[in-house]
Design a protein around this motif. Structure first.
Motif, PDB file in Angstrom:
ATOM      1  N   SER A   1      51.803  11.640  10.603  1.00 57.16           N
ATOM      2  CA  SER A   1      50.951  11.505  12.351  1.00 57.16           C
ATOM      3  C   SER A   1      49.631  12.395  11.389  1.00 57.16           C
ATOM      4  O   SER A   1      49.139  12.527  10.471  1.00 57.16           O
ATOM      5  CB  SER A   1      52.004  12.986  12.323  1.00 57.16           C
ATOM      6  OG  SER A   1      51.096  14.053  11.956  1.00 57.16           O
ATOM      7  N   ASP A   2      48.873  12.139  12.596  1.00 58.57           N
ATOM      8  CA  ASP A   2      47.316  12.739  12.086  1.00 58.57           C
ATOM      9  C   ASP A   2      47.386  13.949  12.136  1.00 58.57           C
ATOM     10  O   ASP A   2      46.428  14.441  11.301  1.00 58.57           O
ATOM     11  CB  ASP A   2      46.884  12.315  13.848  1.00 58.57           C
ATOM     12  CG  ASP A   2      45.987  10.715  13.969  1.00 58.57           C
ATOM     13  OD1 ASP A   2      47.073  10.313  12.918  1.00 58.57           O
ATOM     14  OD2 ASP A   2      45.809  10.706  15.290  1.00 58.57           O
ATOM     15  N   ALA A   3      47.728  14.634  12.663  1.00 54.75           N
ATOM     16  CA  ALA A   3      48.066  16.080  12.661  1.00 54.75           C
ATOM     17  C   ALA A   3      48.990  16.854  11.022  1.00 54.75           C
ATOM     18  O   ALA A   3      47.674  17.658  10.416  1.00 54.75           O
ATOM     19  CB  ALA A   3      49.096  16.215  13.033  1.00 54.75           C
ATOM     20  N   MET A   4      49.291  15.406  10.349  1.00 55.12           N
ATOM     21  CA  MET A   4      49.809  15.415   8.818  1.00 55.12           C
ATOM     22  C   MET A   4      48.830  15.530   7.812  1.00 55.12           C
ATOM     23  O   MET A   4      48.123  16.393   6.854  1.00 55.12           O
ATOM     24  CB  MET A   4      50.935  14.814   8.994  1.00 55.12           C
ATOM     25  CG  MET A   4      51.353  15.108   7.465  1.00 55.12           C
ATOM     26  SD  MET A   4      52.157  17.000   7.513  1.00 55.12           S
ATOM     27  CE  MET A   4      54.062  16.667   6.996  1.00 55.12           C
ATOM     28  N   ARG A   5      47.929  14.322   8.824  1.00 55.48           N
ATOM     29  CA  ARG A   5      46.812  14.170   7.821  1.00 55.48           C
ATOM     30  C   ARG A   5      45.832  15.438   7.458  1.00 55.48           C
ATOM     31  O   ARG A   5      45.096  14.933   6.917  1.00 55.48           O
ATOM     32  CB  ARG A   5      45.904  12.190   8.134  1.00 55.48           C
ATOM     33  CG  ARG A   5      46.241  10.827   7.863  1.00 55.48           C
ATOM     34  CD  ARG A   5      45.595  10.548   7.589  1.00 55.48           C
ATOM     35  NE  ARG A   5      46.483   9.688   8.775  1.00 55.48           N
ATOM     36  CZ  ARG A   5      47.231   8.455   9.048  1.00 55.48           C
ATOM     37  NH1 ARG A   5      46.368   8.192   7.251  1.00 55.48           N
ATOM     38  NH2 ARG A   5      48.188   8.248   9.536  1.00 55.48           N
ATOM     39  N   THR A   6      45.545  15.576   8.759  1.00 58.01           N
ATOM     40  CA  THR A   6      44.414  16.711   8.980  1.00 58.01           C
ATOM     41  C   THR A   6      45.414  17.947   8.168  1.00 58.01           C
ATOM     42  O   THR A   6      44.099  18.272   7.193  1.00 58.01           O
ATOM     43  CB  THR A   6      44.279  17.420  10.789  1.00 58.01           C
ATOM     44  OG1 THR A   6      44.039  16.329  11.125  1.00 58.01           O
ATOM     45  CG2 THR A   6      42.884  18.379  10.371  1.00 58.01           C
ATOM     46  N   TYR A   7      46.319  18.772   7.525  1.00 59.35           N
ATOM     47  CA  TYR A   7      47.068  18.630   7.301  1.00 59.35           C
ATOM     48  C   TYR A   7      46.829  19.385   5.787  1.00 59.35           C
ATOM     49  O   TYR A   7      46.313  19.897   4.749  1.00 59.35           O
ATOM     50  CB  TYR A   7      48.233  19.494   8.014  1.00 59.35           C
ATOM     51  CG  TYR A   7      48.471  20.934   6.521  1.00 59.35           C
ATOM     52  CD1 TYR A   7      49.021  21.390   5.659  1.00 59.35           C
ATOM     53  CD2 TYR A   7      49.811  20.267   5.573  1.00 59.35           C
ATOM     54  CE1 TYR A   7      49.313  22.252   4.927  1.00 59.35           C
ATOM     55  CE2 TYR A   7      50.633  20.800   4.520  1.00 59.35           C
ATOM     56  CZ  TYR A   7      50.063  21.847   4.435  1.00 59.35           C
ATOM     57  OH  TYR A   7      50.941  22.172   3.512  1.00 59.35           O
ATOM     58  N   LEU A   8      46.868  17.874   5.178  1.00 59.17           N
ATOM     59  CA  LEU A   8      47.029  17.614   4.077  1.00 59.17           C
ATOM     60  C   LEU A   8      45.477  17.311   3.415  1.00 59.17           C
ATOM     61  O   LEU A   8      45.233  18.169   2.263  1.00 59.17           O
ATOM     62  CB  LEU A   8      47.496  16.339   3.344  1.00 59.17           C
ATOM     63  CG  LEU A   8      49.595  16.675   4.045  1.00 59.17           C
ATOM     64  CD1 LEU A   8      49.426  14.669   3.889  1.00 59.17           C
ATOM     65  CD2 LEU A   8      49.855  16.677   3.106  1.00 59.17           C
ATOM     66  N   ALA A   9      44.521  16.846   4.586  1.00 58.99           N
ATOM     67  CA  ALA A   9      43.131  16.379   3.917  1.00 58.99           C
ATOM     68  C   ALA A   9      42.239  18.519   3.909  1.00 58.99           C
ATOM     69  O   ALA A   9      42.229  18.701   2.523  1.00 58.99           O
ATOM     70  CB  ALA A   9      42.822  16.029   4.993  1.00 58.99           C
ATOM     71  N   ALA A  10      42.995  19.890   4.529  1.00 58.59           N
ATOM     72  CA  ALA A  10      42.951  20.756   4.584  1.00 58.59           C
ATOM     73  C   ALA A  10      43.367  21.102   3.269  1.00 58.59           C
ATOM     74  O   ALA A  10      42.495  22.415   2.633  1.00 58.59           O
ATOM     75  CB  ALA A  10      43.751  21.982   5.579  1.00 58.59           C
TER      76      ALA A  10
END
Ligand SMILES: C[S@@+](CC[C@H](N)C(=O)[O-])C[C@H]1O[C@@H](n2cnc3c(N)ncnc32)[C@H](O)[C@@H]1O
Length: 278
Positions: A176-185
């Motif tokens: 998900s977009d939220a997971m992508r944001t987390y993985l990038a962080a």
């Protein structure tokens, strides 16, 4: 073996491995994570969570492998409290292996616990070396779960047990977009997969008694407390140890992680299996 440890093959590296890639768990990361999770712990839950993972296992007189041992707190805890004949902590990074080795000596556990650095890929141990393979929140770094479980099966003796905790996802589709944001962080080399993929990879490798236990509900709450502590009482002492920018970066990471913990897409999970007796 005079020291009770299975011999690693020539793939193991105790000295500098071609250090082309900077460690992800460098001294700063170790200091930060240990401030949050306790000395020697680079994952959440402390001894209590480890006890849950190994609750069904008898370590007495056994040869044990801890894959992705980090700075050694769990390996040494198991060595001290569970009575293995020998426990080998394996990791791919030098700073954590150096620290774990030093701690084993300081704690008088170096006759039982030793630490091996090796390259990512096939484990540098002979077939059927271990009675128990344990791992805590490290297999997330290995994207090829099928190769990973075939290799864990290989190093287990017939009748040997596998027990681990790891960070999984709820599905194997696009994050998900939220997971992508987390993985990038996070910015770490995560290769996450679902419990269904873990179970299928284990079955394909030959494991039986395969079982997974979703720990999302537990960590969702614990992580919220970690974030509160980071923003509150831990901020000043941890900033003193690693710098304020590092703490700020991790407050962002934890905030992003909380979203995917709350949605259930990020699910810490316990994973169990047995290599059937021959
Ligand atoms: C989150 S830390 C957990 C460390 C330790 N198990 C603990 O719970 O304190 C993940 C560890 O996995 C190690 N790691 C990364 N890739 C690995 C691989 N391919 N094989 C074994 N360990 C790996 C990292 O170097 C790191 O020490």
């Amino acid at each position: 073996m005079t020291d009770g440890h299975p011999d690693p093959t020539s793939q193991a590296h105790s000295g500098p491995l071609a250090d082309a890639v900077a460690p992800e768990y460098d001294d700063t990361a170790i200091r930060f994570l240990e401030a949050l999770w306790g000395e020697g712990f680079l994952s959440p839950g402390g001894p209590e969570e480890v006890r849950r993972v190994v609750a069904d296992l008898d370590f007495t007189g056994r040869h044990v492998l801890d894959i992705g041992c980090g700075s050694g707190g769990i390996t040494l805890f198991l060595a001290r409290e569970y009575g293995p004949a020998a426990i080998t902590g394996f990791d791919v990074e030098q700073p954590v292996v150096d620290l774990a080795t030093r701690r084993a000596a300081e704690q008088g556990l170096d006759a039982i616990a030793r630490f091996v650095r090796g390259a990512p890929g096939p484990l540098p141990f002979a077939d059927q070396s271990f009675d128990i393979v344990f791992s805590k929140d490290a297999l997330i770094h290995v994207a090829d779960k099928e190769a990973l479980f075939a290799d864990i099966f290989r190093v287990l003796k017939p009748g040997g047990r596998f027990a681990a905790s790891d960070w999984l996802t709820s599905h194997d589709g696009a994050p998900s977009d939220a997971m992508r944001t987390y993985l990038a962080a996070e910015g770490l080399s995560f290769g996450m997969a679902s419990a269904a993929r873990y179970e299928a990879a284990m079955a394909q490798a030959g494991f039986t008694d395969i079982r997974t236990v979703n720990r999302n509900a537990w960590y969702r709450d614990v992580a919220r407390g970690e974030l509160d502590r980071l923003k509150g009482p831990l901020y000043a002492p941890v900033a003193e140890a690693v710098g304020a920018a590092y703490v700020e970066k991790n407050i962002k990471t934890w905030s992003a992680m909380q979203v995917v913990l709350d949605s259930g897409e990020h699910c810490p999970t316990h994973v169990f299996g047995t290599r059937p007796a021959a």
